[in-house]
Design an enzyme around this catalytic site. Structure first.
Site, short mmCIF file in Angstrom:
data_model
loop_
_atom_site.label_atom_id
_atom_site.label_comp_id
_atom_site.label_asym_id
_atom_site.label_seq_id
_atom_site.Cartn_x
_atom_site.Cartn_y
_atom_site.Cartn_z
N HIS A 131 64.98 -63.65 34.11
CA HIS A 131 66.08 -63.62 33.15
C HIS A 131 65.56 -63.59 31.71
O HIS A 131 65.95 -62.73 30.90
CB HIS A 131 66.98 -64.84 33.36
CG HIS A 131 68.13 -64.94 32.42
ND1 HIS A 131 69.41 -64.52 32.75
CD2 HIS A 131 68.22 -65.39 31.14
CE1 HIS A 131 70.21 -64.72 31.71
NE2 HIS A 131 69.51 -65.25 30.72
N GLU A 132 64.65 -64.51 31.40
CA GLU A 132 64.14 -64.58 30.02
C GLU A 132 63.34 -63.33 29.68
O GLU A 132 63.44 -62.78 28.57
CB GLU A 132 63.30 -65.84 29.82
CG GLU A 132 64.07 -67.16 29.99
CD GLU A 132 65.31 -67.28 29.12
OE1 GLU A 132 65.42 -66.58 28.10
OE2 GLU A 132 66.20 -68.07 29.48
N HIS A 135 65.54 -60.54 28.64
CA HIS A 135 65.92 -60.56 27.22
C HIS A 135 64.86 -59.88 26.36
O HIS A 135 65.17 -59.21 25.38
CB HIS A 135 66.11 -62.00 26.73
CG HIS A 135 67.40 -62.62 27.17
ND1 HIS A 135 68.62 -61.99 27.06
CD2 HIS A 135 67.67 -63.85 27.71
CE1 HIS A 135 69.58 -62.80 27.51
NE2 HIS A 135 69.02 -63.93 27.92
N HIS A 141 73.41 -60.71 28.22
CA HIS A 141 73.93 -61.27 29.47
C HIS A 141 74.83 -60.27 30.17
O HIS A 141 75.51 -59.47 29.54
CB HIS A 141 74.65 -62.58 29.19
CG HIS A 141 73.69 -63.68 28.87
ND1 HIS A 141 73.99 -64.74 28.07
CD2 HIS A 141 72.39 -63.85 29.24
CE1 HIS A 141 72.93 -65.53 27.96
NE2 HIS A 141 71.94 -65.00 28.65
N CYS A 142 74.81 -60.33 31.50
CA CYS A 142 75.50 -59.36 32.35
C CYS A 142 76.69 -60.02 33.02
O CYS A 142 76.62 -61.18 33.43
CB CYS A 142 74.50 -58.83 33.39
SG CYS A 142 75.20 -57.60 34.51
N CYS A 166 70.81 -55.97 38.32
CA CYS A 166 71.79 -55.01 38.84
C CYS A 166 71.31 -53.61 38.41
O CYS A 166 70.41 -53.48 37.58
CB CYS A 166 73.19 -55.32 38.31
SG CYS A 166 73.42 -54.95 36.56
N CYS A 169 71.40 -52.97 34.57
CA CYS A 169 70.38 -53.69 33.79
C CYS A 169 68.99 -53.10 34.06
O CYS A 169 68.19 -52.96 33.13
CB CYS A 169 70.41 -55.18 34.13
SG CYS A 169 71.83 -56.06 33.42
#
Ligand code: ZN
Ligand code: ZN
Length: 175
Positions: A131-132, A135, A141-142, A166, A169
């Protein structure tokens, strides 16, 4: 084009966790990942009043020490991280930058008085690290609940999503 992800354990207790996640990142990002040892002084990020570590200070130190002018760097730690406006963060990253940090501190069941489950804690760390790092690839954010870029406030939120992006992304990362 980013060619590599550097995974930096920020102190000795985080070395095992760093080794676990470095193996999982290449498949998710489709680029290599390797462990690097950086000389980061966590004490500089410590806030005695909060008894926590300022994640922005750690990001700055990572950038300063990052091994090359290319690639991403993610610090892995066991200490409790914060940003001034929040009581805690699981991690932080520079949007469209190079540096990210993720902590195991609040990812273990034992932190919440629940039975120990190290595999679950590492799964959570993997998602938090991905996640990080997402960025740093300029992803926001999704809305998709199962996408790793969905925002997580509690560990239960982390458990609901996959460690992967996803399609939308992932396409953004590959641009
Ligand atoms: Zn986020
Ligand atoms: Zn997504």
């Amino acid at each position: 084009m980013t060619s590599i992800i550097h995974v930096a354990p920020l102190h000795k207790p985080a070395e095992g966790a760093a080794r676990r996640i470095v193996r999982r990142l290449p498949e998710i990002f489709q680029i290599p990942a390797e462990i690097v040892t950086l000389d980061i002084d966590l004490k500089k990020a410590f806030n005695p009043a909060r008894r926590q570590y300022h994640s922005g200070t750690i990001l700055a130190a990572l950038l300063e020490r990052a091994p090359a002018t290319h690639g991403k760097v993610i610090g892995v730690t066991e200490v409790d991280l914060y940003i001034p406006v929040l009581t805690f963060v699981f991690g932080e990253a520079q949007l469209d930058g190079r540096a990210a940090v993720a902590s195991m501190h609040r990812l273990r069941n034992s932190f919440y008085g629940l039975p120990k489950d190290e595999d679950l804690a590492f799964d959570r760390l993997e998602k938090e690290a991905v996640h990080e790092l997402g960025h740093t690839f300029n992803l926001r954010h999704c809305e998709n609940y199962s996408c790793v870029m969905h925002s997580s406030t509690y560990v239960e939120d982390i458990d609901l999503k996959y460690p992967t992006f996803c399609r939308a992304c992932f396409a953004e990362i590959k641009r």
